[in-house]
Each structure stands twice: as C-alpha cells, then as structure tokens.
Design an enzyme around this catalytic site. Sequence first.
Site, short mmCIF file in Angstrom:
data_model
loop_
_atom_site.label_atom_id
_atom_site.label_comp_id
_atom_site.label_asym_id
_atom_site.label_seq_id
_atom_site.Cartn_x
_atom_site.Cartn_y
_atom_site.Cartn_z
N TRP A 102 9.81 12.48 -75.86
CA TRP A 102 9.96 13.75 -75.14
C TRP A 102 8.68 14.17 -74.43
CZ3 TRP A 102 14.33 14.92 -73.29
CH2 TRP A 102 15.49 14.56 -73.98
N ASP A 172 6.22 22.75 -76.66
CA ASP A 172 7.67 22.56 -76.71
C ASP A 172 8.03 22.50 -78.19
OD1 ASP A 172 10.25 21.59 -76.85
OD2 ASP A 172 9.93 19.92 -75.46
N LYS A 196 19.26 23.17 -81.35
CA LYS A 196 18.90 22.55 -82.63
C LYS A 196 18.77 23.62 -83.72
CE LYS A 196 16.69 19.47 -79.53
NZ LYS A 196 17.61 18.34 -79.57
N1 PMP Z 1 12.15 18.53 -75.77
C1 PMP Z 1 12.53 18.13 -77.01
C2 PMP Z 1 11.51 18.11 -78.09
C3 PMP Z 1 13.84 17.73 -77.22
O1 PMP Z 1 14.22 17.32 -78.44
C4 PMP Z 1 14.78 17.77 -76.17
C5 PMP Z 1 16.23 17.41 -76.34
N2 PMP Z 1 16.60 16.71 -77.41
C6 PMP Z 1 14.33 18.17 -74.91
C7 PMP Z 1 13.02 18.57 -74.74
C8 PMP Z 1 15.27 18.24 -73.75
O2 PMP Z 1 16.14 19.29 -73.94
P1 PMP Z 1 17.39 19.56 -72.97
O3 PMP Z 1 18.33 18.43 -73.14
O4 PMP Z 1 17.91 20.85 -73.49
O5 PMP Z 1 16.86 19.67 -71.60
#
Ligand code: PMP
Length: 360
Positions: A102, A172, A196
């Site tokens: 990520w 994040d 989550k």
């Molecule tokens: N950052 C993290 C730490 C994530 O786990 C995720 C999704 N699993 C995201 C960003 C992306 O999130 P989204 O799919 O809501 O854009």
Amino acid sequence: MTRSFNFCAGPAALPEPVLQKAKDELLNWGQRGASIMEMSHRSTEFQEIADHAEFTLRELMHIPDNYAVLFLQGGASSQFAVVPLNLLHGKTTADYVRTGIWSDKAIEQSQRYCNVNLVADTKETGYTSIPDFSTWKVNPGAAYLHYITNETVNGVEFNWTPDVGDVPIVADMSSNILSRPIDVSGFGLIYAGAQKNIGPSGITIVIIRHDLIGQADKMTPIPFDYEVQTKDKSLYNTPPTFAWYLAGLVFDWLKEQGGPERMAITNERKAKKLYAAIDSTGFYSNEVDVDCRSRMNIPFQLPDQRLDSVFILEAQEAGLLNLNGFRSVGGMRASIYNAVPEDAVDALVEFMAGFEMTHG
Ligand code: PMP
C-alpha cells in the site's frame, strides 16, 4: 440463521449488534416514516447523525480541537493523490516510507504531483521489517512525511510514531485506526478508508490539523479540497449517507466496548493466539519480524502451495470465511479487526491444528 466468522481484509466484518440495529431502523428511522437512506443529506435528521458520528469519533480518539474531522468519498486510494494536492503548499518534495504494497501504491500516485524522497524502504527485502528510525534519511525541507501505520497486505505494523520535527506527519491508518489509543497531536493528517475498522466501504475519514488546511493546489477537484469540505462540514456534495450513519453506529458500539483502550487489550490477545499457532510447529510460517508483526492482518503460508485451495475450502466448510491472501501475494491472511470476535480466532486456531494433523 448462523453467521460465519469472517476474516476478510475489507470490506470486513461489522459488529453484529450494529447490523441488527441498522436492520431494525432500515425502513423507518426514528419514527420518521422513511429510511435514513431516503432522507436529504441536508435534513435535520441526517445532520443529527453526522454530528453524532463526528462527536463520538472525537471522543474515541481524543481528537484535539485544532483538528478538523472530514467524512469524504473516494477511498484511501484517492487520498494518495489528495494529500499531495492539498499539502505540498508550493513545495516540490515529500518524504515517503515504503514498508509494503500500500505504501508502494501511495508513492506511485504521489509521483504525479511531487518528487518523492524515499526515507526508508524495504521493497528489496520483501516487506518483512520496519527500518530503525536512526537509519531514515529524512529531508527537513519536505512538505510532509507519509507512512502507513499498518500494511494490510504484508502484515507489517508500526508500534511507534516517528518524530520528524516540524515536518507534518501524514499517516494512512486504514487498517488499524481505532484498534488502540494513539496520540493524534503527533500527526498533521490521518486518513483511513472505513471498510475495515469503521464501517462499510464508501466513507474515508480525514483528520487534519487546522494550520495545514487552505493552500490546496488550484488543480485540486473542489470536493477534494480540505478547506472547502471543512467549511461545508463534509457536505459540499452528497455524501454516502448510509455509510456515514453506519460508521456512527460502529463508533457507538466501540464506545460501549470501552473504546480503543479496551480494544487494544483484546486485539493484542487475539493476535498473540494466532501467531502462537503459526509459530508452534513449523507447518505454518509468517516471515515478518516479530517486533513489527501486525495485530490486524496476519498473513501466513502453508508448507506446500498446493494445499492453499484445500485450506480455503475446508475452512469455508468450517464456517471460517475469506482466509485467502491478497491477490498478488497468495498464501493465507486472517484479518482480525475490532469487530472480529475472539471466538473467531479460537475457532481458526482449532481449525489450523486439525488441518495440520490431517495434511501435515
Ligand atoms: N491503504 C491501505 C492501508 C489499505 O489497506 C487500502 C485498502 N485495502 C487502501 C489504502 C486503499 O483503500 P481503498 O480501496 O478504499 O481506496
């Protein structure tokens, strides 16, 4: 009806009492004769819900008054771009830490807007560790420093907060927000996708220090300008009202459970049980350094990849859902967020022992 234990990484398990309350109120919210989904986002009814959700989140996280709380759309992936658009403030460089898939994606997007200074990076070694802060190559002239407090795919979690002086820290926290107490004042900006630990997908929480608001790049889309959304209380345009409502119910539930303070204790215990099961015999494995193993997302491997699909199938038959690893990584992953009960972990540990007996 029996509900299975759900280990999905996101959209993830929601607390059952929350789903029950939403069900009870679905057709007729607050005796108004309509669903909350059918009411204007500018109605007093929805305003009540929105204000209550923000108030409870502020309480749960002890958010200081000099921070705005926004309920936005677009997911955390949008924030990967929205953060540089709002926070570069005319600068050209930002610091990024790469500890997993990520943060790699965050960096990829931010490179459209600025020069990325890689402060610390574990890509070459397979994202199984967090480099000691003494080795970080921090740039004091950076617009901000970005990192991910919990890498959802790789199962790597920070249990400390970096201190980089006057450079604002952007975190994040999508996959570990509200899982334990944190000191919000150590951050310039915190963001998290809801699906989550907060609620259903569709809402992205942004917590931002007031002094960082107000110098967005003129190319920033208006609904993603933090200044506009702060002034409009996240109602510049139509928000996902039902997701916002459900997030509020989850915050109420969390408060009843004792908030992040109590969650931290349960989460620690749940994770310990699962890591103990993984480490016990050598049949299962997890490569992440012990000091940064995630309490939320626990990836593990079987000794033979051909067993993966058998494990998933038999687990499903035992009422244990969504244990497959991230699409590009494979293996197994158990996500054990706040709403995943300890009974679910106990059931998984028991299943794993049985599976090893049969297939080991
Ligand atoms: N950052 C993290 C730490 C994530 O786990 C995720 C999704 N699993 C995201 C960003 C992306 O999130 P989204 O799919 O809501 O854009």
